[in-house]
Write an enzyme that holds these catalytic residues in place. Structure first.
Site, PDB file in Angstrom:
ATOM      1  N   ARG A  64       0.851  -1.210   0.033  1.00 47.58           N
ATOM      2  CA  ARG A  64      -0.143   0.010  -0.113  1.00 47.58           C
ATOM      3  C   ARG A  64       0.537   1.306  -0.069  1.00 47.58           C
ATOM      4  O   ARG A  64       0.180   1.990  -0.587  1.00 47.58           O
ATOM      5  CB  ARG A  64      -0.678  -0.255   1.300  1.00 47.58           C
ATOM      6  N   GLU A  71      -1.517  -8.518   4.123  1.00 52.52           N
ATOM      7  CA  GLU A  71      -2.554  -9.137   4.853  1.00 52.52           C
ATOM      8  C   GLU A  71      -3.275  -9.690   4.652  1.00 52.52           C
ATOM      9  O   GLU A  71      -2.966 -10.181   2.906  1.00 52.52           O
ATOM     10  CB  GLU A  71      -3.494  -7.370   4.205  1.00 52.52           C
ATOM     11  N   GLU A 110     -10.567  -2.335  -5.015  1.00 53.20           N
ATOM     12  CA  GLU A 110     -10.243  -1.810  -4.271  1.00 53.20           C
ATOM     13  C   GLU A 110      -8.717  -1.275  -4.643  1.00 53.20           C
ATOM     14  O   GLU A 110      -8.192  -0.168  -4.685  1.00 53.20           O
ATOM     15  CB  GLU A 110      -9.698  -1.592  -2.895  1.00 53.20           C
ATOM     16  N   ASP A 113     -13.807   5.297 -12.257  1.00 48.16           N
ATOM     17  CA  ASP A 113     -14.052   6.003 -11.821  1.00 48.16           C
ATOM     18  C   ASP A 113     -13.387   7.797 -12.358  1.00 48.16           C
ATOM     19  O   ASP A 113     -12.320   8.270 -11.663  1.00 48.16           O
ATOM     20  CB  ASP A 113     -14.512   7.028 -10.104  1.00 48.16           C
ATOM     21  N   HIS A 133     -19.020   0.301   2.574  1.00 51.21           N
ATOM     22  CA  HIS A 133     -17.749  -0.677   1.480  1.00 51.21           C
ATOM     23  C   HIS A 133     -17.626  -0.512  -0.085  1.00 51.21           C
ATOM     24  O   HIS A 133     -18.096  -2.037  -0.397  1.00 51.21           O
ATOM     25  CB  HIS A 133     -18.006  -1.770   1.930  1.00 51.21           C
ATOM     26  N   CYS A 143     -16.130  -1.128  -1.868  1.00 50.58           N
ATOM     27  CA  CYS A 143     -14.653  -2.372  -2.789  1.00 50.58           C
ATOM     28  C   CYS A 143     -16.037  -3.582  -2.985  1.00 50.58           C
ATOM     29  O   CYS A 143     -16.036  -5.057  -3.958  1.00 50.58           O
ATOM     30  CB  CYS A 143     -13.626  -3.343  -2.363  1.00 50.58           C
TER      31      CYS A 143
END
Length: 776
Positions: free
Chosen positions: A423, A452, A463, A520, A742, A744
């Site tokens: 990330r 993760e 995501e 988007d 959420h 995602c």
């Protein structure tokens, strides 16, 4: 020779056209030498899709067959049950010509409005004394007298032959009408006659059909005159052809129009674009219905066997192409391009159509892919997805075979494009992973965030897209400039040593299309036009990519103020050179330094004058949208096409690419309500009823904010709201809390608010103040 406009080949898709090399003005760019999508005549005209030429029935046998089936209805008076008159000594109509020239693709906006076309000879017309006023008076007299004789005689005479049609409807029987823009037909008179026709007794309607049959049999020999074209133009508008009982006659009319030489089609296209929006739309709908009912007849016995009329659909498709081309020549278009979609095609074997087109190209066999403007965006998405799935499977299978051949143990991970990213280094890690795994781009995407736990069931992939897009398009990142006036991003023209990150954005867009992710992204329509220039990567790497013809309209979508200023310059009535004191040179700021660029050699010494201002404006727009960002956009282009390297892209309009990438702006909240899933709630619960009462009452801007808050985008996937898999979950927290999303998983967590007022207040606060993409 007279000056007459030339228009694109009618069988070409809306964004392409045909023009012979010797007819072009100036040298065409290399990108336009791609093979055409559409056959101008061979495959479509020959009707080789549904049967051989030897199976084509004669006109007389068609009429005989239909007469037998309609014999029981012979005496009906309803105008909706028309019966063909018995015609004796009918002859076979000629086959569709097979020698229509194949031409290169050229951009429709590059085509000059007027080019030389041969002047068609005028024939001597019979005398026709009845005017539109006389006809209307005859119709009025019928209401009081009930005597249809005068009206019957008019229809009997007018539709008896092509010369009689011209005598009745031509504005001036002696005028030659040498301009291609004016058909010379009294359109109001034609409309009045056709509007009255459907309200006449059936014997009059049968008389008209009989006259049309005789005309079609009589007129096909020899070269066409402009009067012949006028007759075809008039007959094509006949509202009787909405009725299935007239389809045999309609089919032969369409066949003759489709068989016309290209020069004749140019005249028809220019005349068609002069129709009113209402008449034009009716004509398109009539042809779409003709194709639909031939594919899926409600009463199969109404029509000849499909094997004996294999040319019906190709002929209708080609005439539809004439209308589509006419629509493209009008700004704004008479009807939206989506009105040419035939939803019936969503229910045929689209991949068979696609593979036929792939195997046989634009000749030998008909395919609807030769006429992509009739294929809906939903159907095109299916073609692209299945094509991509086949490519994914093929690549994954090859990876498996390679492993086995090297006696290595197969690993299921080899079937996917596995992305492992941190990330904290999202952009650099993603770029490294995609560069290393370039050969795996067409495999199914799976994302893992380092450190993760968890499996990617689709949420992590979405995501990754959302976070990456948000970071790359941030103004501080410097790759794209956000224009507040147009609410869109555009490529930064700053020069840099490495354009690989622009390639990454292109790959992201391609992966989104292949993995059905809606992004988007706010690019202007011009971006997608450039992305399809050309639609497939040229084999010669020296051929420029992403270069297209641009206009002030394109610039207005990005920089409206500048576009307005340039338009003012073009319309300025004073002395441009003295008042503006400009040269063919532009200035741009790059990292605090003002740099100058000549729009043409020696541009800094060439003043802008009243005479050359059009050239200046065109060069300026071309510099801004093409040349100044060429390296950036080329990297973006190659990135997108490294994933979406498919001939299926040739079926798409730029607007359709945008919808595939970003979704549709058309919201249907009722459809969302019907497809929503619930967790912890039932759709009859009070809180849920409050929720939908509030949401359905929202204005459009708040509905878009809700969609953006819960899904990360305010647009809808191509498949509609149902494809969102929207879910409302019960959030067992205090009702003082705001809703949580959420994105995602397209999930809204809603506390059990006790009143509609409280729910509305909390929901508006939540969706109006969410940062970025609403990620939790």
């Amino acid at each position: 020779m007279s000056e007459a406009g030339r228009v694109p080949s009618p069988a070409a898709p809306p964004e392409v056209a045909a023009a012979a090399p010797d007819e072009r003005k100036g040298k065409e760019p290399e990108r336009e030498k791609l093979p055409p999508i559409v056959s101008a005549g061979a495959g479509a005209a020959a009707g080789l899709d549904r049967g051989s030429k030897g199976q084509i029935s004669t006109f007389s046998s068609f009429i005989s067959t239909v007469n037998q089936k309609k014999e029981a209805a012979e005496n009906r008076s309803s105008p909706t049950h028309l019966v063909f008159p018995n015609i004796k000594n009918v002859r076979d109509l000629p086959p569709i010509c097979l020698d229509v020239r194949q031409k290169q693709r050229v951009s429709i906006d590059a085509l000059p409005s007027e080019m030389k076309a041969p002047v068609l000879s005028e024939s001597v017309l019979p005398n026709q004394s009845k005017t539109m006023k006389d006809f209307q008076e005859d119709i009025e007299k019928v209401k009081s007298s009930g005597d249809w004789k005068a009206v019957h005689d008019f229809y009997l005479t007018t539709f008896d032959s092509f010369p009689e049609l011209n005598a009745a409807f031509k504005k001036d029987a002696t005028a030659s009408f040498n301009t291609i823009e004016d058909s010379g037909i009294n359109a109001k008179f034609v409309n009045a006659v056709y509007d009255a026709l459907l309200n006449t007794p059936q014997d009059i309607q049968k008389t008209v059909l009989k006259g049309i049959i005789n005309s079609l049999l009589r007129e096909w020999k020899g070269p066409r005159t402009k009067d012949d074209l006028r007759a075809y133009f008039i007959l094509l508008q006949n509202p009787q052809f909405s009725n299935t009982s007239t389809y045999v006659i309609h089919a032969h009319l369409l066949r003759q129009i489709a068989a016309l030489v290209e020069a004749d089609h140019h005249f028809l296209v220019h005349w068609l674009k002069k129709l009113s929006q209402k008449r034009f739309k009716q004509l398109v709908e009539r042809l779409l219905q003709f194709i639909s009912l031939r594919l899926f007849p409600a009463k199969p016995e109404e029509f000849p066997p499909i094997t004996k009329c294999s040319w019906w659909i190709p002929s209708a498709s080609k005439v539809l192409a004439l209308l589509n081309t006419a629509n493209s020549l009008v700004h704004p278009p008479l009807i939206p391009y989506t009105d040419f979609y035939n939803s019936t095609l969503d229910h045929i074997d689209l991949m068979e159509e696609y593979h036929t087109w792939q195997s046989f190209g634009n000749s030998h066999r008909f395919s609807f892919c030769q006429y992509p403007f009739v294929i809906s965006i939903a159907a095109k998405k299916i073609i692209i997805q299945r094509d991509s799935e086949q490519q994914m499977i093929s690549i994954a299978r090859q990876s498996l075979v390679d492993k086995v051949s090297r006696r290595q143990r197969p690993d299921m991970n080899m079937l996917f494009l596995n992305m492992k990213v941190r990330r904290t280094h999202l952009v650099s890690d993603s770029l490294d992973e995609l560069t290393r795994k370039r050969a795996d781009l067409k495999k199914k995407l799976k994302v893992t965030f380092v450190g993760e736990a968890g499996l990617d069931m689709g949420g992590l992939t979405k995501e990754w897209f959302l976070l990456l897009i948000r970071q790359i398009f941030h103004p501080d990142y410097g790759m794209f400039t956000y224009h507040k006036d147009s609410h869109c991003h555009w490529f930064s023209s700053f020069k840099c040593d490495n354009y690989s990150e622009f390639r990454l954005v292109g790959i992201l867009m391609g992966l989104a299309v292949y993995n059905s992710i809606t992004l988007d992204i706010r690019f202007p329509p011009c971006c997608y036009k450039k992305l399809l220039s050309p639609p497939i990567i040229p084999s010669d790497q020296n051929i420029p990519v992403g270069i297209c013809n641009v206009t002030t309209d394109d610039l207005c979508q990005i920089m409206p103020e500048l576009a307005h200023g340039l338009s003012e310059l073009l319309s300025y009535e004073g002395n441009v050179e003295e008042d503006f004191y400009s040269t063919f040179q532009v200035f741009q700021e790059e990292f605090g330094i003002i740099k100058s660029y000549n729009l043409k050699p020696g541009g800094d010494k060439i003043p802008v004058t009243n005479q050359n201002r059009k050239e200046y404006v065109q060069l300026y727009i071309d510099f801004l949208l093409n040349k100044s960002i060429y390296k950036q956009f080329a990297a973006f282009y190659y990135g997108f096409h490294s994933v979406c390297a498919s001939n299926a892209l040739m079926l798409l309009r730029p607007e359709e690419v945008e919808i595939l990438v970003c979704g549709s702006p058309e919201l249907d909240m009722h459809a969302l309500q019907r497809s929503t899933q619930y967790e912890g709630y039932a759709k009859t619960d009070l809180t849920i009823r409050y929720f939908w009462d509030v949401v359905l009452g929202f204005p459009l801007d708040l509905q878009k904010k809700l969609l953006h808050f819960t899904t990360g985008s305010d647009r809808v996937p191509v498949g509609g709201m149902a494809d969102l898999n929207f879910k409302i979950s019960k959030n067992e927290t205090s009702t003082n809390w705001l809703p949580v999303a959420h994105t995602c998983f397209n999930q809204l967590c809603l506390p059990p608010y006790k009143s509609k007022k409280d729910l509305k207040q909390k929901l508006i606060i939540g969706i109006s103040n969410s940062e970025g993409f609403g990620l939790e």
